[in-house]
Each structure stands twice: as C-alpha cells, then as structure tokens.
Design a protein around this motif. Structure first.
Motif, PDB file in Angstrom:
ATOM      1  N   ALA A 376      56.802  19.642  64.142  1.00 32.43           N
ATOM      2  CA  ALA A 376      56.590  20.726  63.168  1.00 32.43           C
ATOM      3  C   ALA A 376      57.764  21.841  63.216  1.00 32.43           C
ATOM      4  N   ARG A 377      58.194  22.080  64.607  1.00 30.60           N
ATOM      5  CA  ARG A 377      59.082  22.964  64.919  1.00 30.60           C
ATOM      6  C   ARG A 377      60.471  22.592  63.987  1.00 30.60           C
ATOM      7  N   THR A 378      60.731  21.189  64.414  1.00 32.14           N
ATOM      8  CA  THR A 378      61.993  20.803  63.809  1.00 32.14           C
ATOM      9  C   THR A 378      61.986  20.856  62.214  1.00 32.14           C
ATOM     10  N   GLU A 379      60.869  20.334  61.712  1.00 31.79           N
ATOM     11  CA  GLU A 379      60.800  20.539  60.091  1.00 31.79           C
ATOM     12  C   GLU A 379      60.807  21.964  59.816  1.00 31.79           C
ATOM     13  N   LEU A 380      60.343  23.094  60.332  1.00 32.51           N
ATOM     14  CA  LEU A 380      60.355  24.280  59.794  1.00 32.51           C
ATOM     15  C   LEU A 380      61.888  24.913  60.286  1.00 32.51           C
ATOM     16  N   GLU A 381      62.613  24.343  61.307  1.00 32.88           N
ATOM     17  CA  GLU A 381      63.993  24.883  61.287  1.00 32.88           C
ATOM     18  C   GLU A 381      64.789  24.213  60.426  1.00 32.88           C
ATOM     19  N   LEU A 382      64.461  22.955  59.931  1.00 35.22           N
ATOM     20  CA  LEU A 382      65.534  22.439  58.814  1.00 35.22           C
ATOM     21  C   LEU A 382      64.969  23.236  57.610  1.00 35.22           C
ATOM     22  N   ALA A 383      63.760  23.509  57.363  1.00 35.32           N
ATOM     23  CA  ALA A 383      63.543  24.310  55.978  1.00 35.32           C
ATOM     24  C   ALA A 383      64.127  25.681  56.187  1.00 35.32           C
ATOM     25  N   ALA A 384      64.406  26.259  57.269  1.00 31.36           N
ATOM     26  CA  ALA A 384      64.950  27.485  57.358  1.00 31.36           C
ATOM     27  C   ALA A 384      66.443  27.541  57.021  1.00 31.36           C
ATOM     28  N   ARG A 385      66.991  26.319  57.195  1.00 35.10           N
ATOM     29  CA  ARG A 385      68.266  26.229  56.950  1.00 35.10           C
ATOM     30  C   ARG A 385      68.848  25.671  55.628  1.00 35.10           C
ATOM     31  N   LEU A 386      67.719  25.159  54.934  1.00 33.17           N
ATOM     32  CA  LEU A 386      67.979  24.976  53.419  1.00 33.17           C
ATOM     33  C   LEU A 386      67.540  25.927  52.754  1.00 33.17           C
ATOM     34  N   CYS A 387      66.679  26.994  53.100  1.00 33.37           N
ATOM     35  CA  CYS A 387      66.200  28.171  52.344  1.00 33.37           C
ATOM     36  C   CYS A 387      67.274  29.092  52.095  1.00 33.37           C
ATOM     37  N   THR A 388      67.451  29.470  50.738  1.00 30.74           N
ATOM     38  CA  THR A 388      68.564  30.282  50.249  1.00 30.74           C
ATOM     39  C   THR A 388      67.890  31.723  50.321  1.00 30.74           C
ATOM     40  N   ASN A 389      66.652  32.127  50.482  1.00 28.19           N
ATOM     41  CA  ASN A 389      66.130  33.495  50.431  1.00 28.19           C
ATOM     42  C   ASN A 389      66.031  34.017  51.803  1.00 28.19           C
ATOM     43  N   PRO A 390      66.640  34.967  52.172  1.00 29.63           N
ATOM     44  CA  PRO A 390      66.489  35.379  53.665  1.00 29.63           C
ATOM     45  C   PRO A 390      65.034  35.798  54.162  1.00 29.63           C
ATOM     46  N   GLN A 391      64.191  36.534  53.098  1.00 32.92           N
ATOM     47  CA  GLN A 391      62.898  36.635  53.374  1.00 32.92           C
ATOM     48  C   GLN A 391      62.220  35.568  53.546  1.00 32.92           C
ATOM     49  N   GLU A 392      62.176  34.515  52.759  1.00 30.52           N
ATOM     50  CA  GLU A 392      61.468  33.326  53.251  1.00 30.52           C
ATOM     51  C   GLU A 392      61.945  32.501  54.394  1.00 30.52           C
ATOM     52  N   ARG A 393      63.190  32.953  54.619  1.00 34.73           N
ATOM     53  CA  ARG A 393      63.976  32.140  55.692  1.00 34.73           C
ATOM     54  C   ARG A 393      63.260  32.567  57.243  1.00 34.73           C
ATOM     55  N   SER A 394      63.253  33.936  57.177  1.00 31.50           N
ATOM     56  CA  SER A 394      62.745  34.694  58.515  1.00 31.50           C
ATOM     57  C   SER A 394      61.217  34.277  58.719  1.00 31.50           C
ATOM     58  N   VAL A 395      60.238  34.052  57.746  1.00 33.05           N
ATOM     59  CA  VAL A 395      59.100  33.681  57.789  1.00 33.05           C
ATOM     60  C   VAL A 395      59.226  32.172  58.389  1.00 33.05           C
ATOM     61  N   LEU A 396      60.018  31.470  58.167  1.00 34.92           N
ATOM     62  CA  LEU A 396      59.969  29.885  58.565  1.00 34.92           C
ATOM     63  C   LEU A 396      60.421  30.041  60.067  1.00 34.92           C
ATOM     64  N   LEU A 397      61.475  30.904  60.383  1.00 35.73           N
ATOM     65  CA  LEU A 397      62.107  30.860  61.638  1.00 35.73           C
ATOM     66  C   LEU A 397      60.818  31.301  62.564  1.00 35.73           C
ATOM     67  N   ARG A 398      60.146  32.469  62.159  1.00 31.42           N
ATOM     68  CA  ARG A 398      59.060  33.061  63.086  1.00 31.42           C
ATOM     69  C   ARG A 398      58.122  31.982  63.346  1.00 31.42           C
ATOM     70  N   LYS A 399      57.795  31.237  62.346  1.00 30.79           N
ATOM     71  CA  LYS A 399      56.790  30.189  62.525  1.00 30.79           C
ATOM     72  C   LYS A 399      57.147  28.969  63.597  1.00 30.79           C
ATOM     73  N   ALA A 400      58.582  28.623  63.495  1.00 30.52           N
ATOM     74  CA  ALA A 400      59.189  27.780  64.124  1.00 30.52           C
ATOM     75  C   ALA A 400      59.128  28.164  65.500  1.00 30.52           C
ATOM     76  N   ALA A 401      59.517  29.626  66.053  1.00 29.89           N
ATOM     77  CA  ALA A 401      59.733  30.209  67.279  1.00 29.89           C
ATOM     78  C   ALA A 401      58.104  30.156  67.877  1.00 29.89           C
ATOM     79  N   ALA A 402      57.207  30.359  66.865  1.00 28.74           N
ATOM     80  CA  ALA A 402      55.775  30.328  67.721  1.00 28.74           C
ATOM     81  C   ALA A 402      55.168  28.981  68.149  1.00 28.74           C
ATOM     82  N   LEU A 403      56.130  28.150  67.739  1.00 36.64           N
ATOM     83  CA  LEU A 403      55.622  26.640  68.313  1.00 36.64           C
ATOM     84  C   LEU A 403      56.566  26.533  69.440  1.00 36.64           C
TER      85      LEU A 403
END
Length: 403
Positions: A376-403
C-alpha cells in the motif's frame, strides 16, 4: 498585481472578452489571439501600474490589438473601414452578467466541422479560460497535442466561415453533446484542480454552474442539460466541507455534512427531477450517484449497493476507465476490498489510465484496508509522484508515511 491575480481575472473574464471581440470583429480566431495578446501585456504592465478596472483594461487592450491586426491585413482594408463607426464596447463588465454571447461562443467552439476532441479543447480554452496544460491533464494527453488541436480548430472555423450567432434549435441539439462535455470538464477542473495550490477553484466551478443554468434555460426540454446541472450543483454542495481552513483536503468520511450547502442540494435534486422522466443519460446517472451521497447521513449509512448499480448503468452508456475505477471503489464499500481489488488490478493491467494518480491511489487504499501495508505504501508513494495538485499530494504522502 502579480501574475496569479492576472490569471484569476483572465479565468473569470476571458469568455466575455472573447465573445464581445468576436461579435465586434466577426473573426473568432482574431478575437482569441487579440485577447491572449492583452493578457501577455497585462502580465508586464499590471505589476507596475494596476488598472482600476482589470476586466475593462483587458477588453480595451484586446480591442485595440484586434483593430491593429485588421489594419495589418491588406486584404481586409474595406472591412476595417466598416468597423470604424462601430459603437465602442463598454469597458465596464458586469462579472455576474451571463448572456447569449457566451453561449454563442460555446456553440461556435462545438461546431460540427470540428472533431469532438477539438470542440472540447477549444471551448475549454476560449470559454473556460483554462491553460493548455490544464486541458492536457483533463484529457490525459500531451500539451503539444492540445495546442495542435486548438490551432487546427481555429483555422477550420475561419475556413468554414462559421457565423457568430446562436444556431437554430435543430442545430443546437446536434452540437449539444460537445457543449455539455466542455461545461463538465470546466466544472471538473474547478471542483478538483489539477494544478495550483488550491484543491477547489470555486471561481472556475461556479462559472461552469452558471453556464449550465443558462443552457438549461435555453434548452429546457433536454434531459441531459438538467442532468449536468444537477451533477454540478450536488457536487458543489460539498465544497464548504471539502477543505480545512488551511486549504488541506478533508476526505468524504471525515467531512462535517452539516456544512454541506443544502440550497445547492435542493437545486440539484430539482434539476435531477427534470432530467428523470425521459430516462437518465450519463450526466443524469452521475447526478443520481451524487444525490445518493447527498441523502446519506454518513459514509457508513450510504446506499452503496445503489451506487454500484448506478455505476454499472453508467459503464454501459458511457464506458470509461474512470467509471470502472469508481465502480470498484463502490464495490469495496458495498462488499469489501477483497472483492474490489481484482477489478482494480485488471484495470491496471489494461494500462487504460497511464500517468493518472487515481488508480494507484485507489489500489493503495484497498491494500491498506487489507493489511498489506508495504504494498500500500508503494502505491500511495507512486500516486503522490503522479499527482499534480500539492494539496492532494500532501494527503497521499501523509497516508504513505502512516504505513
């Protein structure tokens, strides 16, 4: 006044300026080019000397650029002479005034001589005021592809001699699909921005809603017009609860539904009722999904089985990988992540959403719920790299870090 403020004025006023210039010059391509030149000049001039009326300044400058261009065209000398006594366009523009000029501009942009892709790209550019980069992300295509579509579209409209006017009723229906698609993509860019530091660009979204309302008044017997209006209203109803005070996103399950705009919900349900008697089309089905969310007191109490059925119907009338992905999310809520994960894996294997952050986001969520945290962490980190909106990206990175 910085470039961001210039851009904000342009997004709000671009359709009115291009529409007024098109009526003034009778040349759609010239009008759009002159308006773009005015914006370029504003980026240089406004930081040093901010105008009292930004919209009026853009209109006056674009009008001068248009007249200069006509002067330079030797073949159009007679036409320029006819323009001299024309009444001066008012520099003061009422920002809440929506008239038939903008709808005329939309129907020109969606003329049948253009391909469907060109119709939507051109409308988003000249009516929605979106950049080529934003349009490219909306279409999941390259920026040069969008630029080429817009250039070819303007040349085609000029060659076909398309007049600046609302087409007759029978022709409107022929072009309606392109107009609806353009409004929908404008609203989508506003409700979940693909760039910038804001998750929701309300100015863009509300402009799309105003256009949808005007179109509904113009075409009251078209169910899908009401379906699109319902979808926009019901989606916008959640705006007050979608972001925190610092602009960070609030997920659906964490939103305070008491902050949802009940007036917008009522307007959306009323529009949906007008769309329903003759059967729901793609926009009406999406509005029905939004209405199901709006009527539920919480995520847990949502009728997910109904949403799954609605997505299945939507997939039959308007198949797309995004519909398939959303159906998988609904299946996960109705039947569990183990049932939905194979659907997402099959979508990933088909490579139908290249470069989109949405698929790894959903896959990461499902894997998290299944306890497969490393994957799951691998997928969320990939999603964060692909996301172009910084607000969405921050949420994805927080979720990945929590794992």
């Amino acid at each position: 006044m910085d470039p961001a403020e210039v851009g904000a004025v342009w997004r709000i006023e671009s359709a009115r300026i291009v529409a007024a210039l098109t009526r003034f010059t009778g040349d759609f391509g010239l009008a759009e080019d002159a308006a773009q030149e005015a914006v370029a000049e504003a980026l240089v001039s406004w930081p040093l000397n901010p105008p009292a009326s930004p919209a009026g300044w853009l209109m006056a400058t674009a009008r001068r650029r248009a007249i200069d261009a006509i002067r330079r065209r030797a073949a159009l000398k007679d036409r320029y002479a006819q323009l001299v006594p024309a009444p001066v366009i008012e520099e003061e523009i009422d920002p809440d005034r929506i008239d038939d000029d903008i709808l005329s501009l939309m129907f020109i942009s969606c003329h049948p001589v253009l391909s469907p892709e060109a119709r939507v790209a051109l409308t988003l550019r000249v009516v929605g005021g979106l950049t080529t980069e934003q349009i490219a992300r909306a279409f999941l295509v390259s920026v040069p592809t969008v630029q080429a579509r817009i250039t070819r579209a303007k040349k085609t409209i000029a060659a076909a001699g398309v007049p600046f006017e609302l087409p007759p009723a029978d022709e409107r229906r022929e072009r309606l699909g392109g107009v609806l698609s353009a409004i929908y993509l404008i609203f989508t860019e506003g409700s979940t921005a693909t760039s910038g530091d804001q998750l929701v660009r309300r100015d863009v979204a509300y402009e799309a809603i105003r256009l949808a309302r005007t179109l509904a008044a113009l075409q009251p017997d078209e169910p899908e017009v009401h379906g699109l209006l319902a979808l926009c209203e019901l989606t916008a109803a959640r705006f007050p609860a979608r972001t925190a005070d610092d602009g960070s996103p609030i997920l659906l399950e964490d939103q305070d539904r008491r902050r949802w705009d009940l007036s917008a919900v009522r307007r959306g349900l009323a529009a949906l009722a007008k769309a329903s008697p003759r059967g729901l089309g793609p926009y009406g089905l999406q509005a029905a999904i939004a209405a199901t969310h709006a009527s539920a007191p919480s995520v847990e109490a949502t009728d997910w089985d109904r949403i799954v059925v609605l997505y299945e119907a939507l997939g039959r009338v308007a198949p797309s990988p995004i519909v398939d992905l959303n159906r998988a999310v609904a299946v996960a809520m109705a039947s569990g992540p183990a049932v939905a994960l194979p659907m997402v894996d099959a979508l990933a294997a088909s490579n139908r959403l290249p470069g989109s952050h949405l698929l790894p986001t959903v896959r990461g969520e499902l894997l998290t719920r299944l306890g497969r945290h490393s994957e799951a962490r691998t997928e969320l980190e990939l999603a964060a790299r692909l996301c172009t909106n910084p607000q969405e990206r921050s949420v994805l990175l927080r979720k990945a870090a929590a794992l």
